[in-house]
Design a protein around this motif. Structure first.
Motif, PDB file in Angstrom:
ATOM      1  N   UNK A 137      11.642 -32.615  12.681  1.00 40.22           N
ATOM      2  CA  UNK A 137      12.629 -31.872  13.471  1.00 40.22           C
ATOM      3  C   UNK A 137      12.591 -30.372  13.170  1.00 40.22           C
ATOM      4  N   UNK A 138      11.767 -29.949  12.205  1.00 40.92           N
ATOM      5  CA  UNK A 138      11.650 -28.542  11.800  1.00 40.92           C
ATOM      6  C   UNK A 138      12.846 -28.044  10.992  1.00 40.92           C
ATOM      7  N   UNK A 139      13.605 -28.977  10.370  1.00 39.34           N
ATOM      8  CA  UNK A 139      14.603 -28.564   9.373  1.00 39.34           C
ATOM      9  C   UNK A 139      13.854 -27.939   8.206  1.00 39.34           C
ATOM     10  N   UNK A 140      14.368 -26.838   7.656  1.00 33.47           N
ATOM     11  CA  UNK A 140      13.535 -26.043   6.751  1.00 33.47           C
ATOM     12  C   UNK A 140      13.214 -26.740   5.426  1.00 33.47           C
ATOM     13  N   UNK A 141      14.120 -27.566   4.908  1.00 35.35           N
ATOM     14  CA  UNK A 141      13.804 -28.294   3.669  1.00 35.35           C
ATOM     15  C   UNK A 141      12.606 -29.206   3.894  1.00 35.35           C
ATOM     16  N   UNK A 142      12.579 -29.899   5.025  1.00 39.67           N
ATOM     17  CA  UNK A 142      11.442 -30.759   5.350  1.00 39.67           C
ATOM     18  C   UNK A 142      10.160 -29.946   5.519  1.00 39.67           C
ATOM     19  N   UNK A 143      10.280 -28.773   6.138  1.00 41.32           N
ATOM     20  CA  UNK A 143       9.107 -27.902   6.322  1.00 41.32           C
ATOM     21  C   UNK A 143       8.543 -27.491   4.960  1.00 41.32           C
ATOM     22  N   UNK A 144       9.426 -27.074   4.048  1.00 45.75           N
ATOM     23  CA  UNK A 144       8.975 -26.646   2.717  1.00 45.75           C
ATOM     24  C   UNK A 144       8.319 -27.816   1.978  1.00 45.75           C
ATOM     25  N   UNK A 145       8.904 -29.007   2.095  1.00 40.94           N
ATOM     26  CA  UNK A 145       8.322 -30.186   1.435  1.00 40.94           C
ATOM     27  C   UNK A 145       6.944 -30.519   2.011  1.00 40.94           C
ATOM     28  N   UNK A 146       6.777 -30.333   3.318  1.00 35.76           N
ATOM     29  CA  UNK A 146       5.466 -30.575   3.938  1.00 35.76           C
ATOM     30  C   UNK A 146       4.437 -29.585   3.408  1.00 35.76           C
ATOM     31  N   UNK A 147       4.844 -28.315   3.281  1.00 41.66           N
ATOM     32  CA  UNK A 147       3.918 -27.287   2.778  1.00 41.66           C
ATOM     33  C   UNK A 147       3.589 -27.543   1.308  1.00 41.66           C
ATOM     34  N   UNK A 148       4.598 -27.980   0.526  1.00 40.77           N
ATOM     35  CA  UNK A 148       4.351 -28.358  -0.866  1.00 40.77           C
ATOM     36  C   UNK A 148       3.219 -29.380  -0.954  1.00 40.77           C
ATOM     37  N   UNK A 149       3.195 -30.298   0.024  1.00 41.28           N
ATOM     38  CA  UNK A 149       2.235 -31.406   0.000  1.00 41.28           C
ATOM     39  C   UNK A 149       1.067 -31.228   0.973  1.00 41.28           C
ATOM     40  N   UNK A 150       0.958 -30.015   1.554  1.00 45.75           N
ATOM     41  CA  UNK A 150      -0.165 -29.648   2.438  1.00 45.75           C
ATOM     42  C   UNK A 150      -0.298 -30.574   3.647  1.00 45.75           C
ATOM     43  N   UNK A 151       0.854 -30.943   4.258  1.00 39.34           N
ATOM     44  CA  UNK A 151       0.832 -31.822   5.435  1.00 39.34           C
ATOM     45  C   UNK A 151       1.088 -31.001   6.704  1.00 39.34           C
ATOM     46  N   UNK A 152       0.151 -31.013   7.663  1.00 35.12           N
ATOM     47  CA  UNK A 152       0.352 -30.247   8.906  1.00 35.12           C
ATOM     48  C   UNK A 152       1.509 -30.808   9.738  1.00 35.12           C
ATOM     49  N   UNK A 153       2.084 -29.955  10.574  1.00 33.07           N
ATOM     50  CA  UNK A 153       3.359 -30.254  11.232  1.00 33.07           C
ATOM     51  C   UNK A 153       3.245 -30.433  12.742  1.00 33.07           C
ATOM     52  N   UNK A 154       3.843 -31.522  13.228  1.00 33.23           N
ATOM     53  CA  UNK A 154       4.095 -31.720  14.658  1.00 33.23           C
ATOM     54  C   UNK A 154       5.609 -31.591  14.821  1.00 33.23           C
ATOM     55  N   UNK A 155       6.063 -30.739  15.740  1.00 39.31           N
ATOM     56  CA  UNK A 155       7.477 -30.355  15.795  1.00 39.31           C
ATOM     57  C   UNK A 155       8.193 -30.955  17.004  1.00 39.31           C
ATOM     58  N   UNK A 156       9.377 -31.525  16.726  1.00 40.27           N
ATOM     59  CA  UNK A 156      10.231 -32.069  17.788  1.00 40.27           C
ATOM     60  C   UNK A 156      11.666 -31.708  17.414  1.00 40.27           C
ATOM     61  N   UNK A 157      12.178 -30.625  17.992  1.00 39.22           N
ATOM     62  CA  UNK A 157      13.473 -30.086  17.566  1.00 39.22           C
ATOM     63  C   UNK A 157      14.638 -30.836  18.213  1.00 39.22           C
TER      64      UNK A 157
END
Length: 469
Positions: free
Chosen positions: A364-384
């Motif tokens: 959903x692009x909530x920022x905590x989830x975004x930071x956790x994805x970057x921590x783990x190097x996971x690319x993002x598909x966004x659905x707000x």
């Protein structure tokens, strides 16, 4: 590491986040970083919320004291509802009502607390004047990103004294106080979904009015973010508010393991271990965003059409009084047995995202989830869905760190094919390689411990210097 010199007295900081886990968790991460430096934190919330927070590491527990404020009873708020995840979206305004009634017990605590500073959230427009009378300085600590706070604009616009934004369309373009070219704005369907944020609701105040009061009355603005990642947005905020604006860093999630979490994790790890490396799409929309039934059906069919294994955390209802219980399409679970998991309860997200089988994140692009994805190097598909998510998505799109599922501009509808194609683009196809590479490149910027440590030192030095004046 304790950075307090012998002659210095430790600071006592009170933290009081909004009653949503997407706010409480970053506040707790900041509390841990401040406590590591030898300072005392009193973390105020309601009893059930405190019980549900992650456990503290033993070496920090003596420095972080939880202050339990009794949850006020208000009309239209269900029994035991203390966080946004406990109620459906339309009931959140009544939660704000209850939250405002915490002013009295919080004031009572502050009077005897000997606190130096209080860190508060966007809903607490009444708090800074209360703290000031008690001789306590206040920090508006925004878990929302610098682009979001910059996009919101000056106090005069937020509090309705300057008619800078009247129609929903006004939110779909960059505002006049942003002096550079940017696509950072809401899409029409995003602003229409959260129209109540900019208009008065049953709590008596709009969310933007509340934020305006916080920005106007605080002594310092602290924002979750990195100056190195978005320097131009920090300048916008400084220009429109003319008071100290500091970065808190990205506050990456730290996990202290406890045994019950490990039991939940065991079967998940077993399933993930069987999947080929980098093939699983992890799907989760946070504690607040809840798709409609039609959206759930499209997401499910899209996952099936992607032909990739998936691990989907699906919140079927928000609290026990939520009447709209979501259902998966008929036959979906049978058809995807073995290749997909749907989990309807809490999961250890950091552990799942850290697993080598996971190759992408539909979020959903909530920022905590975004930071956790970057921590783990996971690319993002966004659905707000809600709140600041549209603004976050624009930032990620601009920087080619995430790809948004194509949607109808007016109503936000999307197809199962667009879900499948977006997932495959970001995770598998050559065209999406840029998203996979950019996420890896950003990791050091977001989770570099030395940079994070420097931000905390700068913050603490700033807090000390203002007390001395």
């Amino acid at each position: 590491m304790d950075t307090i010199r012998d002659e210095e007295k430790p600071l006592h900081i009170v933290m009081f986040p909004w009653l949503a886990f997407g706010h409480m968790i970053p506040y707790l991460e900041l509390a841990k970083l401040i406590a590591q430096k030898g300072h005392h934190v009193s973390y105020a919330s309601t009893p059930r919320n405190i019980q549900r927070l992650p456990k503290l590491p033993p070496h920090l527990a003596p420095l972080i004291k939880f202050v339990s404020l009794p949850m006020p009873k208000v009309d239209n708020l269900p029994e035991n509802a203390e966080a946004t995840s406990d109620v459906s979206y339309d009931v959140v305004q009544h939660l704000k009502n209850a939250h405002d009634k915490l002013e009295q017990p919080l004031t009572h605590f502050l009077k005897s607390s000997n606190a130096d500073w209080i860190f508060h959230d966007f809903t607490h427009f009444w708090l800074a004047p209360v703290a000031s009378k008690l001789g306590i300085k206040s920090v508006f600590f925004s878990i929302f990103t610098p682009p979001f706070i910059g996009f919101l604009g000056p106090v005069s616009v937020l509090m309705g004294n300057d008619p800078g934004r009247i129609k929903p369309e006004d939110f779909t373009v960059a505002p006049p106080w942003v002096p550079f070219q940017t696509t950072v704005a809401y899409r029409y369907f995003e602003i229409m979904k959260i129209a109540d944020v900019v208009s008065k609701n049953d709590s008596g105040y709009s969310d933007v009015y509340r934020a305006g009061g916080c920005l106007q009355n605080c002594d310092t603005i602290l924002i979750r973010g990195c100056i190195e990642f978005e320097p131009e947005w920090f300048r916008v905020i400084q220009n429109i508010h003319q008071k100290p604006v500091l970065p808190a860093g990205e506050l990456p999630t730290t996990v202290f393991n406890c045994s019950d979490e490990n039991e939940t994790w065991w079967w998940m790890k077993e399933w993930l271990d069987k999947q080929p490396c980098g093939t699983v799409v992890y799907v989760a929309f946070g504690s607040e965003a809840k798709p409609s039934q039609e959206e759930v059906t499209k997401i499910a069919l899209g996952l099936e059409k992607s032909k990739l294994p998936f691990f989907w955390v699906l919140r079927v209802q928000r609290g026990h009084t939520d009447k709209n219980v979501l259902e998966l399409p008929e036959g979906f679970e049978e058809r995807t047995k073995g290749s997909g998991v749907v989990c309807t309860y809490w999961v250890p997200q950091m552990k799942i995202m850290g697993h080598k089988a996971v190759g992408g994140f539909l979020t959903h692009a909530g920022w905590t989830s975004v930071v956790e994805a970057i921590q783990n190097e996971k690319p993002l598909v966004l659905l707000t869905f809600l709140a600041d998510q549209g603004i976050n998505a624009r930032v990620l799109e601009e920087k080619k760190m995430g790809y948004s599922v194509p949607r109808d501009e007016k109503d936000g509808s999307f197809t199962s094919d667009s879900v499948a194609n977006s997932i495959r683009l970001v995770m598998v196809e050559e065209e999406g390689k840029i998203y996979r590479e950019n996420i890896k490149e950003m990791k050091d910027l977001f989770v570099n411990p030395k940079r994070q440590d420097r931000y905390i030192d700068n913050l603490l030095n700033h807090l000390r210097s203002l007390l001395e004046h």
